[in-house]
Design a protein around this motif. Structure first.
Motif, PDB file in Angstrom:
ATOM      1  N   THR A   7     -21.698 -22.225  -8.070  1.00 11.16           N
ATOM      2  CA  THR A   7     -22.249 -20.994  -8.631  1.00 11.16           C
ATOM      3  C   THR A   7     -23.434 -21.241  -9.547  1.00 11.16           C
ATOM      4  O   THR A   7     -24.145 -20.303  -9.885  1.00 11.16           O
ATOM      5  CB  THR A   7     -21.172 -20.204  -9.400  1.00 11.16           C
ATOM      6  N   ASN A   8     -23.652 -22.482  -9.933  1.00  9.90           N
ATOM      7  CA  ASN A   8     -24.776 -22.819 -10.800  1.00  9.90           C
ATOM      8  C   ASN A   8     -25.919 -23.465 -10.007  1.00  9.90           C
ATOM      9  O   ASN A   8     -26.777 -24.129 -10.568  1.00  9.90           O
ATOM     10  CB  ASN A   8     -24.327 -23.738 -11.940  1.00  9.90           C
ATOM     11  N   ARG A 131     -21.569 -32.907 -13.306  1.00  2.00           N
ATOM     12  CA  ARG A 131     -21.916 -33.871 -14.346  1.00  2.00           C
ATOM     13  C   ARG A 131     -23.132 -33.372 -15.103  1.00  2.00           C
ATOM     14  O   ARG A 131     -24.122 -32.950 -14.500  1.00  2.00           O
ATOM     15  CB  ARG A 131     -22.194 -35.236 -13.728  1.00  2.00           C
ATOM     16  N   LYS A 132     -23.045 -33.464 -16.409  1.00  2.00           N
ATOM     17  CA  LYS A 132     -24.138 -32.995 -17.265  1.00  2.00           C
ATOM     18  C   LYS A 132     -25.436 -33.743 -16.920  1.00  2.00           C
ATOM     19  O   LYS A 132     -25.458 -34.956 -16.772  1.00  2.00           O
ATOM     20  CB  LYS A 132     -23.786 -33.216 -18.734  1.00  2.00           C
ATOM     21  N   GLY A 133     -26.500 -32.959 -16.784  1.00  2.00           N
ATOM     22  CA  GLY A 133     -27.810 -33.533 -16.508  1.00  2.00           C
ATOM     23  C   GLY A 133     -28.027 -33.923 -15.065  1.00  2.00           C
ATOM     24  O   GLY A 133     -29.058 -34.479 -14.726  1.00  2.00           O
ATOM     25  N   SER A 165     -16.010 -28.099 -18.329  1.00  2.00           N
ATOM     26  CA  SER A 165     -16.891 -29.265 -18.306  1.00  2.00           C
ATOM     27  C   SER A 165     -18.212 -28.829 -18.942  1.00  2.00           C
ATOM     28  O   SER A 165     -18.438 -27.627 -19.132  1.00  2.00           O
ATOM     29  CB  SER A 165     -17.119 -29.740 -16.867  1.00  2.00           C
ATOM     30  N   PRO A 166     -19.094 -29.766 -19.252  1.00  2.00           N
ATOM     31  CA  PRO A 166     -20.397 -29.363 -19.812  1.00  2.00           C
ATOM     32  C   PRO A 166     -21.203 -28.466 -18.874  1.00  2.00           C
ATOM     33  O   PRO A 166     -22.101 -27.760 -19.297  1.00  2.00           O
ATOM     34  CB  PRO A 166     -21.116 -30.694 -20.029  1.00  2.00           C
ATOM     35  N   MET A 167     -20.828 -28.460 -17.588  1.00  2.00           N
ATOM     36  CA  MET A 167     -21.550 -27.676 -16.581  1.00  2.00           C
ATOM     37  C   MET A 167     -20.794 -26.416 -16.180  1.00  2.00           C
ATOM     38  O   MET A 167     -21.151 -25.751 -15.228  1.00  2.00           O
ATOM     39  CB  MET A 167     -21.796 -28.540 -15.339  1.00  2.00           C
ATOM     40  N   GLY A 168     -19.698 -26.084 -16.878  1.00  2.00           N
ATOM     41  CA  GLY A 168     -18.879 -24.930 -16.509  1.00  2.00           C
ATOM     42  C   GLY A 168     -17.646 -25.393 -15.764  1.00  2.00           C
ATOM     43  O   GLY A 168     -17.121 -26.468 -16.031  1.00  2.00           O
ATOM     44  N   GLY A 169     -17.167 -24.573 -14.818  1.00  2.00           N
ATOM     45  CA  GLY A 169     -16.006 -24.973 -14.019  1.00  2.00           C
ATOM     46  C   GLY A 169     -16.225 -26.349 -13.421  1.00  2.00           C
ATOM     47  O   GLY A 169     -17.329 -26.687 -12.997  1.00  2.00           O
ATOM     48  N   ILE A 171     -15.753 -27.886 -10.702  1.00  2.00           N
ATOM     49  CA  ILE A 171     -16.320 -28.078  -9.370  1.00  2.00           C
ATOM     50  C   ILE A 171     -17.348 -27.003  -9.044  1.00  2.00           C
ATOM     51  O   ILE A 171     -18.402 -27.298  -8.505  1.00  2.00           O
ATOM     52  CB  ILE A 171     -15.197 -28.124  -8.319  1.00  2.00           C
ATOM     53  N   ASN A 172     -17.073 -25.756  -9.411  1.00  3.12           N
ATOM     54  CA  ASN A 172     -17.962 -24.668  -9.012  1.00  3.12           C
ATOM     55  C   ASN A 172     -19.047 -24.338 -10.037  1.00  3.12           C
ATOM     56  O   ASN A 172     -19.949 -23.571  -9.749  1.00  3.12           O
ATOM     57  CB  ASN A 172     -17.167 -23.414  -8.676  1.00  3.12           C
ATOM     58  N   GLY A 173     -18.960 -24.901 -11.240  1.00  5.34           N
ATOM     59  CA  GLY A 173     -19.983 -24.618 -12.261  1.00  5.34           C
ATOM     60  C   GLY A 173     -19.909 -23.227 -12.832  1.00  5.34           C
ATOM     61  O   GLY A 173     -20.867 -22.751 -13.458  1.00  5.34           O
ATOM     62  N   CYS A 174     -18.797 -22.545 -12.647  1.00  2.61           N
ATOM     63  CA  CYS A 174     -18.632 -21.170 -13.105  1.00  2.61           C
ATOM     64  C   CYS A 174     -18.817 -21.074 -14.630  1.00  2.61           C
ATOM     65  O   CYS A 174     -18.223 -21.842 -15.379  1.00  2.61           O
ATOM     66  CB  CYS A 174     -17.239 -20.682 -12.704  1.00  2.61           C
ATOM     67  N   MET A 175     -19.672 -20.145 -15.050  1.00  6.58           N
ATOM     68  CA  MET A 175     -19.879 -19.873 -16.463  1.00  6.58           C
ATOM     69  C   MET A 175     -19.981 -18.355 -16.615  1.00  6.58           C
ATOM     70  O   MET A 175     -21.046 -17.792 -16.431  1.00  6.58           O
ATOM     71  CB  MET A 175     -21.143 -20.543 -16.978  1.00  6.58           C
ATOM     72  N   ASP A 176     -18.844 -17.738 -16.910  1.00  5.99           N
ATOM     73  CA  ASP A 176     -18.778 -16.284 -16.970  1.00  5.99           C
ATOM     74  C   ASP A 176     -17.856 -15.883 -18.110  1.00  5.99           C
ATOM     75  O   ASP A 176     -16.638 -16.090 -18.021  1.00  5.99           O
ATOM     76  CB  ASP A 176     -18.280 -15.740 -15.643  1.00  5.99           C
ATOM     77  N   PRO A 177     -18.405 -15.298 -19.190  1.00  2.27           N
ATOM     78  CA  PRO A 177     -17.570 -14.907 -20.324  1.00  2.27           C
ATOM     79  C   PRO A 177     -16.440 -13.949 -19.953  1.00  2.27           C
ATOM     80  O   PRO A 177     -15.355 -14.007 -20.527  1.00  2.27           O
ATOM     81  CB  PRO A 177     -18.552 -14.220 -21.286  1.00  2.27           C
ATOM     82  N   GLU A 178     -16.662 -13.095 -18.965  1.00  2.00           N
ATOM     83  CA  GLU A 178     -15.605 -12.174 -18.553  1.00  2.00           C
ATOM     84  C   GLU A 178     -14.435 -12.919 -17.920  1.00  2.00           C
ATOM     85  O   GLU A 178     -13.272 -12.603 -18.162  1.00  2.00           O
ATOM     86  CB  GLU A 178     -16.164 -11.122 -17.569  1.00  2.00           C
ATOM     87  N   ILE A 179     -14.740 -13.937 -17.119  1.00  4.38           N
ATOM     88  CA  ILE A 179     -13.678 -14.745 -16.517  1.00  4.38           C
ATOM     89  C   ILE A 179     -12.976 -15.562 -17.596  1.00  4.38           C
ATOM     90  O   ILE A 179     -11.756 -15.694 -17.588  1.00  4.38           O
ATOM     91  CB  ILE A 179     -14.229 -15.641 -15.397  1.00  4.38           C
ATOM     92  N   ASP A 180     -13.748 -16.111 -18.551  1.00  5.68           N
ATOM     93  CA  ASP A 180     -13.129 -16.877 -19.651  1.00  5.68           C
ATOM     94  C   ASP A 180     -12.094 -16.025 -20.349  1.00  5.68           C
ATOM     95  O   ASP A 180     -11.015 -16.469 -20.674  1.00  5.68           O
ATOM     96  CB  ASP A 180     -14.164 -17.342 -20.660  1.00  5.68           C
TER      97      ASP A 180
END
Length: 180
Positions: A7-8, A131-133, A165-169, A171-180
């Motif tokens: 997702t990222n 992984r970050k970066g 993780s530093p990148m969100g979920g 595996i999927n990179g999910c970064m969603d405050p509503e899901i959190d």
């Protein structure tokens, strides 16, 4: 088993495109390939986990809806989509290569330009985690994630929480405050 979209990473940073892909997959065909090694779930957790319920709007195989969403996402019939890499392992989970081929064919039939990459377990493990970066490998990743505990948070938090993780979920990179 889960099919994660990065997702990222474009183009799956577009939720309409993820939903279109979900409607391109006929899970009954995947389960036919898996045989007794799989069962259907209409949720993001297994039916054996505490609190499982069938989700009313869980995506189902619907080629017409897939095409509508592809067009809304700006890729009518898949036109303009980049090559999308789908990572699967071999030798770790049963029949991943076989059902990876089925999923790839279904996505391609709907206009997704998918390249299936089948890897030995060690190479796959090197590529599935965020992984970050580092740009995430692939656009879609086949993984399994289960715990001996019936507690669903042990599955949901690592997969979908922004701070997993530093990148969100993981595996999927999910970064969603509503899901959190």
């Amino acid at each position: 088993k889960y099919l994660h979209f990065r997702t990222n990473k474009a183009p799956f940073d577009n939720p309409m495109l993820r939903l279109a892909a979900s409607h391109a997959i006929d899970r009954s065909q995947v389960l036919e390939v898996m045989g007794v090694a799989g069962h259907e779930s209409n949720n993001y957790i297994s039916p054996v986990k505490f609190g499982y319920v069938d989700l009313e709007n869980y995506p189902t195989f619907d080629p017409v809806k897939c095409q509508e969403l592809l067009a809304q996402a700006g890729f009518p019939k898949g036109e303009g989509l980049p090559e999308l890499e789908y990572l699967v392992s071999t030798g770790f989970y049963p029949k991943t290569k076989e059902y990876g081929e089925v999923i790839t064919a279904m996505l391609q039939e709907q206009g997704f330009n998918v390249k299936l990459t089948v890897m030995e377990t060690a190479a796959w493990l090197e590529r599935i985690y965020q992984r970050k970066g580092q740009e995430p490998f692939g656009h879609m990743v086949d993984v399994g994630w289960s715990t001996g505990s019936p507690e669903p948070d042990l599955v949901l938090r690592p997969m979908f929480h922004s701070k997993a993780s530093p990148m969100g979920g993981l595996i999927n990179g999910c970064m969603d405050p509503e899901i959190d």
